[in-house]
Write a protein that holds these residues in place. Structure first.
Motif, PDB file in Angstrom:
ATOM      1  N   ASN A 210      -6.024   1.544  10.672  1.00  0.00           N
ATOM      2  CA  ASN A 210      -6.766   2.376  11.621  1.00  0.00           C
ATOM      3  C   ASN A 210      -5.999   2.210  12.907  1.00  0.00           C
ATOM      4  O   ASN A 210      -6.348   2.750  13.981  1.00  0.00           O
ATOM      5  CB  ASN A 210      -8.102   1.888  11.903  1.00  0.00           C
ATOM      6  N   HIS A 211      -5.169   1.339  13.006  1.00  0.00           N
ATOM      7  CA  HIS A 211      -4.475   0.961  14.533  1.00  0.00           C
ATOM      8  C   HIS A 211      -5.556   0.527  15.336  1.00  0.00           C
ATOM      9  O   HIS A 211      -5.338   0.798  16.437  1.00  0.00           O
ATOM     10  CB  HIS A 211      -3.430   2.098  14.660  1.00  0.00           C
ATOM     11  N   GLY A 212      -6.591  -0.179  14.948  1.00  0.00           N
ATOM     12  CA  GLY A 212      -7.705  -0.442  16.052  1.00  0.00           C
ATOM     13  C   GLY A 212      -8.514   0.506  16.489  1.00  0.00           C
ATOM     14  O   GLY A 212      -9.224   0.313  17.479  1.00  0.00           O
ATOM     15  N   THR A 213      -8.263   1.657  15.708  1.00  0.00           N
ATOM     16  CA  THR A 213      -9.226   2.664  16.471  1.00  0.00           C
ATOM     17  C   THR A 213     -10.370   2.764  15.317  1.00  0.00           C
ATOM     18  O   THR A 213     -10.466   1.876  14.605  1.00  0.00           O
ATOM     19  CB  THR A 213      -8.613   4.163  16.366  1.00  0.00           C
ATOM     20  N   LYS A 214     -11.393   3.734  15.479  1.00  0.00           N
ATOM     21  CA  LYS A 214     -12.495   3.888  14.576  1.00  0.00           C
ATOM     22  C   LYS A 214     -12.011   4.503  13.469  1.00  0.00           C
ATOM     23  O   LYS A 214     -13.096   4.698  12.194  1.00  0.00           O
ATOM     24  CB  LYS A 214     -13.597   4.603  15.386  1.00  0.00           C
ATOM     25  N   VAL A 215     -11.015   5.136  13.308  1.00  0.00           N
ATOM     26  CA  VAL A 215     -10.754   6.421  12.137  1.00  0.00           C
ATOM     27  C   VAL A 215      -9.408   5.774  11.814  1.00  0.00           C
ATOM     28  O   VAL A 215      -8.417   5.013  12.318  1.00  0.00           O
ATOM     29  CB  VAL A 215     -10.723   7.515  12.590  1.00  0.00           C
ATOM     30  N   ASP A 216      -9.251   6.433  10.464  1.00  0.00           N
ATOM     31  CA  ASP A 216      -7.674   6.194   9.805  1.00  0.00           C
ATOM     32  C   ASP A 216      -6.593   6.956  10.732  1.00  0.00           C
ATOM     33  O   ASP A 216      -6.749   8.095  11.025  1.00  0.00           O
ATOM     34  CB  ASP A 216      -7.857   6.768   8.439  1.00  0.00           C
ATOM     35  N   ILE A 217      -5.479   6.288  10.902  1.00  0.00           N
ATOM     36  CA  ILE A 217      -4.444   6.810  11.679  1.00  0.00           C
ATOM     37  C   ILE A 217      -3.321   6.823  10.567  1.00  0.00           C
ATOM     38  O   ILE A 217      -2.667   7.971  10.441  1.00  0.00           O
ATOM     39  CB  ILE A 217      -3.965   5.864  12.534  1.00  0.00           C
ATOM     40  N   ASN A 218      -3.075   5.858   9.770  1.00  0.00           N
ATOM     41  CA  ASN A 218      -2.072   6.162   8.671  1.00  0.00           C
ATOM     42  C   ASN A 218      -2.520   5.807   7.384  1.00  0.00           C
ATOM     43  O   ASN A 218      -3.440   4.977   7.369  1.00  0.00           O
ATOM     44  CB  ASN A 218      -0.892   4.930   9.013  1.00  0.00           C
ATOM     45  N   SER A 219      -1.834   6.708   6.448  1.00  0.00           N
ATOM     46  CA  SER A 219      -2.582   6.479   4.836  1.00  0.00           C
ATOM     47  C   SER A 219      -1.468   6.419   4.100  1.00  0.00           C
ATOM     48  O   SER A 219      -0.499   7.015   4.260  1.00  0.00           O
ATOM     49  CB  SER A 219      -3.671   7.507   4.656  1.00  0.00           C
ATOM     50  N   ALA A 220      -1.509   5.604   2.958  1.00  0.00           N
ATOM     51  CA  ALA A 220      -0.542   5.570   1.882  1.00  0.00           C
ATOM     52  C   ALA A 220      -1.483   5.910   0.708  1.00  0.00           C
ATOM     53  O   ALA A 220      -2.245   5.152   0.362  1.00  0.00           O
ATOM     54  CB  ALA A 220       0.114   4.387   1.642  1.00  0.00           C
ATOM     55  N   ILE A 221      -1.305   7.106  -0.137  1.00  0.00           N
ATOM     56  CA  ILE A 221      -2.280   7.472  -1.170  1.00  0.00           C
ATOM     57  C   ILE A 221      -1.615   7.765  -2.367  1.00  0.00           C
ATOM     58  O   ILE A 221      -0.713   8.521  -2.382  1.00  0.00           O
ATOM     59  CB  ILE A 221      -2.955   8.797  -0.579  1.00  0.00           C
ATOM     60  N   ASN A 222      -1.876   7.247  -3.402  1.00  0.00           N
ATOM     61  CA  ASN A 222      -1.482   7.597  -4.959  1.00  0.00           C
ATOM     62  C   ASN A 222      -2.636   8.060  -5.371  1.00  0.00           C
ATOM     63  O   ASN A 222      -3.879   7.918  -5.451  1.00  0.00           O
ATOM     64  CB  ASN A 222      -0.889   6.290  -5.554  1.00  0.00           C
ATOM     65  N   ILE A 223      -2.110   9.197  -6.263  1.00  0.00           N
ATOM     66  CA  ILE A 223      -3.311   9.995  -6.835  1.00  0.00           C
ATOM     67  C   ILE A 223      -2.903  10.332  -8.286  1.00  0.00           C
ATOM     68  O   ILE A 223      -1.709  10.696  -8.564  1.00  0.00           O
ATOM     69  CB  ILE A 223      -3.547  11.456  -6.183  1.00  0.00           C
ATOM     70  N   ARG A 224      -3.803  10.274  -9.338  1.00  0.00           N
ATOM     71  CA  ARG A 224      -3.357  10.722 -10.549  1.00  0.00           C
ATOM     72  C   ARG A 224      -4.520  11.985 -11.005  1.00  0.00           C
ATOM     73  O   ARG A 224      -5.602  11.843 -10.677  1.00  0.00           O
ATOM     74  CB  ARG A 224      -3.746   9.736 -11.639  1.00  0.00           C
ATOM     75  N   PHE A 225      -4.001  13.161 -11.267  1.00  0.00           N
ATOM     76  CA  PHE A 225      -4.900  14.105 -11.742  1.00  0.00           C
ATOM     77  C   PHE A 225      -5.123  14.330 -13.050  1.00  0.00           C
ATOM     78  O   PHE A 225      -4.574  13.305 -13.873  1.00  0.00           O
ATOM     79  CB  PHE A 225      -4.099  15.672 -11.112  1.00  0.00           C
ATOM     80  N   ALA A 226      -6.259  14.759 -13.389  1.00  0.00           N
ATOM     81  CA  ALA A 226      -6.608  14.987 -14.709  1.00  0.00           C
ATOM     82  C   ALA A 226      -5.783  15.732 -15.782  1.00  0.00           C
ATOM     83  O   ALA A 226      -5.731  15.090 -16.620  1.00  0.00           O
ATOM     84  CB  ALA A 226      -8.088  15.632 -14.732  1.00  0.00           C
ATOM     85  N   ASN A 227      -4.867  16.366 -15.355  1.00  0.00           N
ATOM     86  CA  ASN A 227      -3.666  16.880 -16.180  1.00  0.00           C
ATOM     87  C   ASN A 227      -2.488  16.175 -16.156  1.00  0.00           C
ATOM     88  O   ASN A 227      -1.525  16.515 -16.745  1.00  0.00           O
ATOM     89  CB  ASN A 227      -3.505  18.364 -15.531  1.00  0.00           C
ATOM     90  N   GLY A 228      -2.683  14.973 -15.635  1.00  0.00           N
ATOM     91  CA  GLY A 228      -1.461  13.951 -15.685  1.00  0.00           C
ATOM     92  C   GLY A 228      -0.585  13.708 -14.695  1.00  0.00           C
ATOM     93  O   GLY A 228       0.359  13.093 -14.553  1.00  0.00           O
ATOM     94  N   VAL A 229      -0.553  15.023 -13.703  1.00  0.00           N
ATOM     95  CA  VAL A 229       0.453  15.015 -12.521  1.00  0.00           C
ATOM     96  C   VAL A 229       0.183  13.923 -11.852  1.00  0.00           C
ATOM     97  O   VAL A 229      -1.093  13.456 -11.306  1.00  0.00           O
ATOM     98  CB  VAL A 229       0.187  16.198 -11.786  1.00  0.00           C
ATOM     99  N   ALA A 231       0.919  11.830  -7.981  1.00  0.00           N
ATOM    100  CA  ALA A 231       1.303  12.334  -6.498  1.00  0.00           C
ATOM    101  C   ALA A 231       1.192  10.740  -5.557  1.00  0.00           C
ATOM    102  O   ALA A 231       0.382  10.237  -5.640  1.00  0.00           O
ATOM    103  CB  ALA A 231       0.370  13.501  -5.781  1.00  0.00           C
ATOM    104  N   SER A 232       2.115  11.138  -4.598  1.00  0.00           N
ATOM    105  CA  SER A 232       2.083   9.890  -3.739  1.00  0.00           C
ATOM    106  C   SER A 232       2.295  10.524  -2.265  1.00  0.00           C
ATOM    107  O   SER A 232       3.346  11.401  -2.089  1.00  0.00           O
ATOM    108  CB  SER A 232       3.155   9.028  -3.911  1.00  0.00           C
ATOM    109  N   ILE A 233       1.178  10.573  -1.471  1.00  0.00           N
ATOM    110  CA  ILE A 233       1.229  11.109  -0.225  1.00  0.00           C
ATOM    111  C   ILE A 233       1.143  10.144   1.003  1.00  0.00           C
ATOM    112  O   ILE A 233       0.239   9.279   0.951  1.00  0.00           O
ATOM    113  CB  ILE A 233      -0.021  12.114  -0.029  1.00  0.00           C
ATOM    114  N   ALA A 234       2.091  10.135   2.230  1.00  0.00           N
ATOM    115  CA  ALA A 234       1.944   9.218   3.285  1.00  0.00           C
ATOM    116  C   ALA A 234       1.646   9.971   4.521  1.00  0.00           C
ATOM    117  O   ALA A 234       1.985  11.268   4.732  1.00  0.00           O
ATOM    118  CB  ALA A 234       3.252   8.754   3.550  1.00  0.00           C
TER     119      ALA A 234
END
Length: 332
Positions: A210-229, A231-234
């Motif tokens: 959150n960088h000291g704020t009330k909300v997310d500023i930076n995110s690192a997200i790993n995802i697995r879909f139900a079909n096996g795909v 994903a990694s999103i920054a």
């Protein structure tokens, strides 16, 4: 054919873009503006609509706007956490609905809104750019047809000096925004992901700063879909360089593409770059797609069904970051 009667609910910053786009069409008429204060709608009209031959009516109450102006469709440009209430109210008033992104701010609302939209028979779209571009449409078609083999991985990032330019504004107030950069500009990239992959979310592991704020500023997200795909999103909200990049990695090739607005694409088949990939058509604005869909001349691009998956993803992102553990979507 009678012109479509359009209302704009929420006359803040990006609503001006919608006014300019709508003014380029001769088959619509902007009949009403609504915001919490009359001076907001007056200032908006003076700046964006001063030379229009017909002045829109001004309202501070959406219910009065629907009753007295009787629009056919409404553009909802209010803060994120108000989208659900305003969209449901618009559907109850028998309006087609364009919702600025994100559609809503939790999965429960997303499922309820989709059910109401399906029941109403009205066109409901969400204001994402990339799904209206031939580049992302080509990417999704390659996933559907298997032209480049099976999609296995997606990686991407978006960067923007979001923290600085939203300082002191409603976007950093959780009760209005629902979240930070991941729910705002980052939503474009996440929509490009779920819109293209077209599968439910199986599991998410996310870290947030959150960088000291009330909300997310930076995110690192790993995802697995139900079909096996996988994903990694920054998502970066504290970078002076704006930009985005997505790579869809197949077992027979790869597509690199602008996941924010679909302005460029690179296609590889095997290890060979295709010099002229068969991209067909021109990009349209989400506004044009919405109007064309109402008139039966286009398929809606980003729909409530996409909004449901993205809302389930967002809920899982925030739960994972809060618990420091993998999270699964809570489906209705």
């Amino acid at each position: 054919m009678a012109r479509l009667r359009i209302a704009i609910l929420g006359c803040g910053g990006y609503a001006g873009v919608h006014a300019q786009r709508l003014r380029q069409r001769d088959d619509v008429e902007l009949v009403a503006l609504c915001d919490v204060k009359d001076e907001i709608t007056r200032a908006y009209a003076d700046y964006h609509l001063a030379d229009c031959p017909t002045a829109p009516q001004h309202f501070t109450d959406p219910a009065a706007m629907y009753r007295d102006a009787a629009p056919d469709a409404v553009f909802i440009c209010t803060p994120h956490t108000l989208h659900f209430k305003h969209a449901m109210q618009a559907l109850d008033a028998d309006c087609h609905v364009f919702i600025e992104k994100p559609m809503v701010t939790n999965a429960r609302q997303a499922h309820q809104l989709k059910a109401r939209a399906d029941e109403s028979g009205k066109i409901v779209t969400v204001g994402y750019n990339s799904s209206c571009t031939p580049e992302l449409q080509y990417t999704r078609n390659c996933i559907r047809t298997g032209e480049l083999g099976k999609l296995e991985l997606v990686v991407g990032h978006i960067s923007q000096s979001w923290m600085a330019f939203t300082l002191g504004k409603w976007r950093q107030e959780p009760e209005l925004s629902g979240g930070g950069q991941a729910y705002d500009s980052g939503a474009h990239l996440l929509n490009s992901l779920v819109w293209s992959v077209e599968a439910d979310i199986d599991q998410v592991f996310a870290f947030i700063d959150n960088h000291g704020t009330k909300v997310d500023i930076n995110s690192a997200i790993n995802i697995r879909f139900a079909n096996g795909v996988l994903a990694s999103i920054a998502i970066s909200g504290n970078c002076p360089t704006n930009g985005t990049y997505m790579s869809f990695i197949f077992d027979g090739g790869k597509i690199n593409v602008d996941g924010w607005s679909g302005t460029w694409i690179e296609v590889f088949k095997g290890n060979r770059r295709i010099k002229y990939p068969p991209i067909v058509g021109e990009p349209v604005t989400p506004d044009d797609n919405f109007i064309d869909a109402i008139q039966g001349n286009a398929e809606p691009a980003a729909t409530p069904a996409n909004g449901v998956v993205q809302s389930e993803l967002m809920d899982a992102i925030y739960e994972s970051a809060r618990t420091n553990a993998p999270a699964k979507p809570r489906r209705q």
